[in-house]
Motif scaffolding. Structure first.
Motif, PDB file in Angstrom:
ATOM      1  N   CYS A 143       0.863  -1.170   0.000  1.00 28.10           N
ATOM      2  CA  CYS A 143       0.000   0.000   0.000  1.00 28.10           C
ATOM      3  C   CYS A 143       0.899   1.218   0.000  1.00 28.10           C
ATOM      4  O   CYS A 143       1.883   1.252   0.742  1.00 28.10           O
ATOM      5  N   THR A 190      -3.317  -4.071   7.744  1.00 31.03           N
ATOM      6  CA  THR A 190      -4.690  -3.590   7.646  1.00 31.03           C
ATOM      7  C   THR A 190      -4.696  -2.121   7.243  1.00 31.03           C
ATOM      8  O   THR A 190      -3.713  -1.397   7.436  1.00 31.03           O
ATOM      9  N   ASN A 191      -5.817  -1.671   6.707  1.00 25.82           N
ATOM     10  CA  ASN A 191      -5.949  -0.266   6.341  1.00 25.82           C
ATOM     11  C   ASN A 191      -5.764   0.639   7.543  1.00 25.82           C
ATOM     12  O   ASN A 191      -5.152   1.711   7.448  1.00 25.82           O
ATOM     13  N   ASN A 223      -3.021   3.608   7.824  1.00 25.32           N
ATOM     14  CA  ASN A 223      -3.457   4.985   8.055  1.00 25.32           C
ATOM     15  C   ASN A 223      -2.835   5.567   9.318  1.00 25.32           C
ATOM     16  O   ASN A 223      -2.437   6.735   9.348  1.00 25.32           O
TER      17      ASN A 223
END
Length: 409
Positions: free
Chosen positions: A324, A385-386, A390
């Motif tokens: 990501c 995980t997102n 973040n």
């Protein structure tokens, strides 16, 4: 005890014994950050390395690597490669080369730079490039930091292996901690007086013969070439390249040692050669390891693939977890350096950051310069995980604003 006093008490060198090697083989591949380490036979407290000094730029992520000594682990790719090089020198120069692989990585500025003739204005002395404990003490940037002291101690043939530290960019081949091996051989007048060649030619010829043999020992019957180059501490200087998998690969740097280094070490009538190689660079090629972060992994899917004495076992990827990326843009100040930005990102994300790359920069009509960086996050062991990503990115943004004197766009 003050670090300068500790350094003055440190032995100039120490041999690794068979018992210590056996113990190191049973150690875990990684370990939690300790408050006290034993380096080169001397106990060092965390506060001795991460001092309350305005010049100190050693973060927790670097302190946690001190004392791990991957080159001392016989079943680790770095240790396997080191032992294979030792085997070559033991076979071709029996009982000639003394080996040092447990020297303390905390050294003086004099040892790290002055003793090997690094100019006062050389970029490597910058706080942006080197980890400083205080104005006179650093984490060694190269194993050459021990060269002069070993020469003064009377050693004429030696190999030095150890962890070295440099503030650097973030990608699959760069890491702020890596491992080097330094080799030195000193010649006396008896070695060249019977020859029609001068001392420098004798040393250079022997150096090339030695290192060509080492390349064949590691890579087999490969095509190789010598490239003239420049180093502050050797003259003439060379790089050895081999033709491997249809491309030229730089293996090491070397040369005939500058006479001034020998003169300062009390060897007025001698010549010497020296070489230095990066163990990670060679191990990534020999073992097909695609990402330098893997060397620090404690994942058994990685560690179980390698065995003592088995050089060149090809790494089998166990998974490719999704990446990501997040972009961040800001107006830079005159004091901004990319190394400082990378260090900040590493401090937040550790080994979860795979790459930091500059994807855009421009200067507007007010002479303000903007940089846009892409930060690639990817774990080598699991899917992130997102929410994790973040949180990491927001932490980076907050620290960029508070610590780097830049303005977000």
């Amino acid at each position: 005890m003050a670090l300068k006093n500790l350094i003055s008490r440190m032995p100039a060198y120490s041999f690794s014994s068979s018992s210590s090697a056996a113990l190191s083989a049973n150690k875990k591949w990684t370990r939690p950050v300790a408050s006290v380490l034993e380096l080169g036979g001397v106990k060092i407290a965390r506060d001795d390395v991460m001092k309350d000094d305005p010049t100190n730029n050693v973060p927790d992520t670097i302190f946690s690597k001190l004392g791990m000594q991957l080159h001392m682990k016989d079943q680790h790719p770095i240790g396997i490669l080191k032992n294979a090089i030792f085997e070559y020198f033991d076979s071709n120069y029996p009982q000639k080369f003394d080996k040092f692989d447990n020297l303390c990585p905390i050294v003086s500025v004099k040892q790290n730079f002055d003793d090997v003739l690094v100019p006062a204005d050389h970029v490597s002395r910058s706080y942006n490039d080197t980890y400083y404990v205080d104005p006179q003490t650093v984490l060694r940037c190269h194993t050459s930091a021990h060269q002069a002291e070993l020469l003064r101690s009377g050693h004429t043939h030696f190999l030095v292996t150890g962890d070295v530290y440099r503030r650097d960019s973030i990608d699959s081949t760069h890491y702020p901690v890596f491992h080097q091996m330094e080799g030195v051989r000193v010649f006396s007048p008896n070695d060249w007086e019977a020859s029609s060649l001068d001392a420098t030619s004798i040393a250079a010829g022997d150096l090339k013969t030695c290192l060509a043999g080492l390349a064949r020992h590691l890579f087999g019957a490969v095509e190789m070439r010598w490239v003239d180059t420049y180093f502050p501490f050797t003259n003439p200087s060379f790089e050895l390249e081999i033709y491997f998998k249809e491309k030229w690969l730089e293996v090491l740097g070397c040369g005939v040692m500058e006479q001034e280094i020998l003169r300062r070490s009390g060897k007025l009538n001698n010549v010497a050669w020296a070489f230095g190689l990066g163990l990670e660079r060679l191990a990534m090629v020999l073992f097909d390891i695609p990402d330098i972060r893997l060397f620090w992994s404690n994942d058994k899917r990685f560690t179980s693939q390698f065995s003592k004495g088995q050089l060149g076992i090809k790494f089998k990827p166990f998974s490719k977890y999704p990446l990501c990326y997040k972009d961040i843009s800001f107006w830079i100040s005159e004091s901004f350096t990319e190394n400082n930005f990378c260090e900040l990102v590493r401090g937040v994300a550790g080994d979860l950051v795979e790459e930091v790359s500059l994807i855009d920069n421009f200067t507007n009509n007010k002479e303000m310069t903007s940089h846009c960086y892409r930060i690639t996050y990817r774990s080598m062991e699991r899917s992130l995980t997102n929410d994790e990503i973040n949180d990491l990115q927001w932490n980076v943004i907050e620290q960029v604003q508070s610590k780097l004197n830049v303005v977000l766009r």
